[in-house]
Design an enzyme around this catalytic site. Structure first.
Site, mmCIF file in Angstrom:
data_model
loop_
_atom_site.group_PDB
_atom_site.id
_atom_site.type_symbol
_atom_site.label_atom_id
_atom_site.label_comp_id
_atom_site.label_asym_id
_atom_site.label_seq_id
_atom_site.Cartn_x
_atom_site.Cartn_y
_atom_site.Cartn_z
ATOM 1 N N HIS A 229 18.404 9.973 117.833
ATOM 2 C CA HIS A 229 18.973 9.615 116.527
ATOM 3 C C HIS A 229 18.748 10.796 115.584
ATOM 4 C CE1 HIS A 229 19.891 7.527 112.851
ATOM 5 N NE2 HIS A 229 20.182 6.427 113.521
ATOM 6 N N ARG A 269 26.435 10.383 116.882
ATOM 7 C CA ARG A 269 25.094 10.915 116.638
ATOM 8 C C ARG A 269 24.691 12.041 117.585
ATOM 9 N NH1 ARG A 269 22.179 5.146 117.562
ATOM 10 N NH2 ARG A 269 23.111 4.875 115.526
HETATM 11 C C1 SIN Z 1 20.955 3.015 112.588
HETATM 12 O O1 SIN Z 1 20.965 2.168 111.727
HETATM 13 O O2 SIN Z 1 21.211 4.191 112.367
HETATM 14 C C2 SIN Z 1 20.588 2.610 113.977
HETATM 15 C C3 SIN Z 1 21.545 1.655 114.501
HETATM 16 C C4 SIN Z 1 21.805 1.965 115.937
HETATM 17 O O3 SIN Z 1 20.944 2.488 116.636
HETATM 18 O O4 SIN Z 1 22.930 1.726 116.380
#
Ligand code: SIN
Length: 526
Positions: A229, A269
């Site tokens: 992330h 991402r």
């Molecule tokens: C986020 O809110 O960025 C995480 C949600 C996800 O992992 O899809």
């Protein structure tokens, strides 16, 4: 526990959804979890649930297209179709069960946009506390059923006889080892973020389901695709507090150490994490910045995030927030068909532990809670319909021959890897040693198998893992999954989705394959 119709391992959105559904259908259900019932990665999920709930110009075709684009050629289109088509009904059911989602003054569900989505379609709860609300509602629902819940109990290994899963051996709260027998066992054990030193995942995310499957020879696919992330708060807290994708969806900007923007914040991402990692290396820094100073109503819209940044003395209206990528989600896992059947009869998988084909090489934001909600009930339906063992559907078509008369879209073929789980017997038990062993493993994986990898770094990491003792069952599981990830990442000599090889930057058509480990336990598997 008595002999069960269904033994569910894990208490995140997938495990709880399956338990509620199965108990409502009159099955004798047991749910085993290694922590408390409400303790799972689900409760950490922020952003929300992506689902096309009607009333605007969005469509399930657009949700499907966004998911396929993020998945970089490795999504199974049939699985994604199931996800986007069945998702809205599952959200409605969750609301009927008591989950409270955020609404506007007129009572309409609020919808956010996140990276990789072409439309605002993410429904959320408590600002960015969606997972916690879903977990709360499902835990209450499970408690109201006749399902037998056993907490503080760790599944150690699958019980297998005559090629069929018969339940698990588990460590009970007193430390004794017991056999739990069931006609069907569902792995809903979540992910493996604890493979890395910096992660958004809780300490329980140790890849238990994938490791048990590998040790039993069950097919596992695509575990090289660990998603990072991009916007985890750069701070000593672990798990790393997440600065949700929804912030970027509302206009927050990613800035480098000179304050410059360098990436389109609304890309999936993997793209943002890669660009950030390259910029951090270039600038010799260990974090960058998220500028959310231009967002209206930050505190009201994102109360949980506001609290976590205020706790470290930052004011999101004034300060840029320090960010760095953190291990977040395992897109691959136990190979399943469209109903969650694994390659071994009697064994099913749903949620992050599974490779349904929905996520391909990179999961689209807010498709994970959705996947658990959609695919876990399908497992129950299949069991009730008398299914036992995999059929040629979804990602499973990599290893089970499709019916030549079927007109479904083309399957992604398997590349089978030799993989041995021979090493890794538990050497010693004990708290301090287990912590040290985990930290050693995490450091090695972070240096050599993170956002950027190469053959050299992966081989070096494999050597370093040889020095890590399998100190307790969780460290043993982490070691098993780490080795599987390294083997798959080495074989995938290309860059695709969340797997970036600095020595092979291009995507290769001949590697549009599923990396499959484990021979598969089914007669119908190749
Ligand atoms: C986020 O809110 O960025 C995480 C949600 C996800 O992992 O899809």
């Amino acid at each position: 526990m008595p002999d069960l119709d269904l033994l569910v391992l894990g208490s995140g959105v997938a495990g709880l959804s399956a338990a509620v559904r199965a108990a409502a259908e009159g099955l004798q259900v047991g749910l085993l979890t290694k922590g408390d019932l409400a303790q799972s990665a689900t409760r950490w999920a922020q952003g929300g649930v992506a689902a096309v709930l009607g009333g605007d110009e969005d469509s399930t075709d657009l949700h499907l297209a966004d998911t396929l684009r993020a998945g970089a050629g490795l999504c199974d289109e049939d699985a994604v179709r199931v996800l986007v088509d069945e998702g809205p009904q599952r959200v409605d059911e969750l609301i009927a069960l008591g989950a409270v989602f955020d609404r506007d003054h007129e009572g309409r569900l609020l919808k956010a946009r996140e990276g990789g989505h072409s439309m605002p379609r993410i429904v959320h709860a408590g600002g960015a506390a969606t997972g916690a609300e879903i977990e709360r509602a499902l835990v209450e629902a499970v408690r109201a059923t006749a399902a037998i819940v056993q907490e503080q109990s760790l599944a150690l290994d699958l019980l297998v006889a005559e090629g069929r899963c018969q339940g698990v051996a588990a460590r009970d709260p007193d430390g004794g080892v017991i056999d739990l027998r069931a006609a069907h066992t569902l792995l809903a054990t979540g992910g493996a973020g604890q493979l890395f030193a910096v992660t958004t995942n809780p300490p329980e995310a140790t890849g238990d389901g994938v490791a048990m499957a590998l040790r039993a020879g069950v097919g596992v696919a695509d575990v090289e695709f660990m998603q990072f992330h991009p916007t985890a708060l750069h701070h000593a807290a672990m798990p790393r507090p997440l600065l949700s994708e929804a912030l970027r969806g509302h206009g927050a900007l990613v800035r480098d150490t000179n304050g410059e923007r360098f990436v389109d914040e609304m890309q999936p991402r993997d793209v943002v994490s890669r660009a950030m990692t390259a910029r951090m290396l270039e600038q010799g820094v260990d974090h960058l910045w998220l500028d959310a100073t231009g967002l209206d109503n930050f505190n009201a819209r994102f109360p949980t995030i506001a609290a976590s940044v205020r706790a470290i003395g930052l004011d999101p209206a004034r300060d840029w927030l320090p960010i760095a990528p953190a291990a977040h989600y395992l897109s691959g896992g136990v190979l399943t068909d469209l109903d969650g059947a694994s390659t071994m009869p009697g064994l099913w998988a749903a949620g992050e532990v599974a490779c349904t084909g929905v996520h391909g090489a990179n999961r689209l934001a807010s498709n994970s809670l959705l996947e658990g909600m959609v695919f876990a009930p399908r497992v129950v339906e299949a069991i009730l319909a008398g299914r036992d063992g995999p059929i040629a559907s979804g990602a499973m078509r990599a290893v089970v021959d499709p019916d030549p008369r079927s007109e479904s879209s083309s399957a992604i073929p398997a590349r089978h890897l030799n993989f041995s789980t021979a090493a890794g017997a538990v050497e010693k038990m004990g708290e301090g040693g287990a912590g040290e062993a985990r930290a050693l493993l995490q450091r090695a994986m972070t240096v050599g198998a993170g956002v950027l990898r190469s053959a050299h770094s992966l081989e070096q990491t494999a050597k370093e893992l040889d020095a890590v003792p399998a100190y307790d069952p969780e460290v043993r599981n982490l070691l098993t999954v780490a080795r599987a990830l390294l083997a798959s990442a080495l074989e995938r000599a290309e860059s695709r989705g969340s797997h970036t090889r600095s020595d092979f930057l291009e995507t290769r058509d001949d590697l549009r394959v599923r990396m499959v480990l484990g021979s598969g336990g089914s007669g119908s598997a190749r």
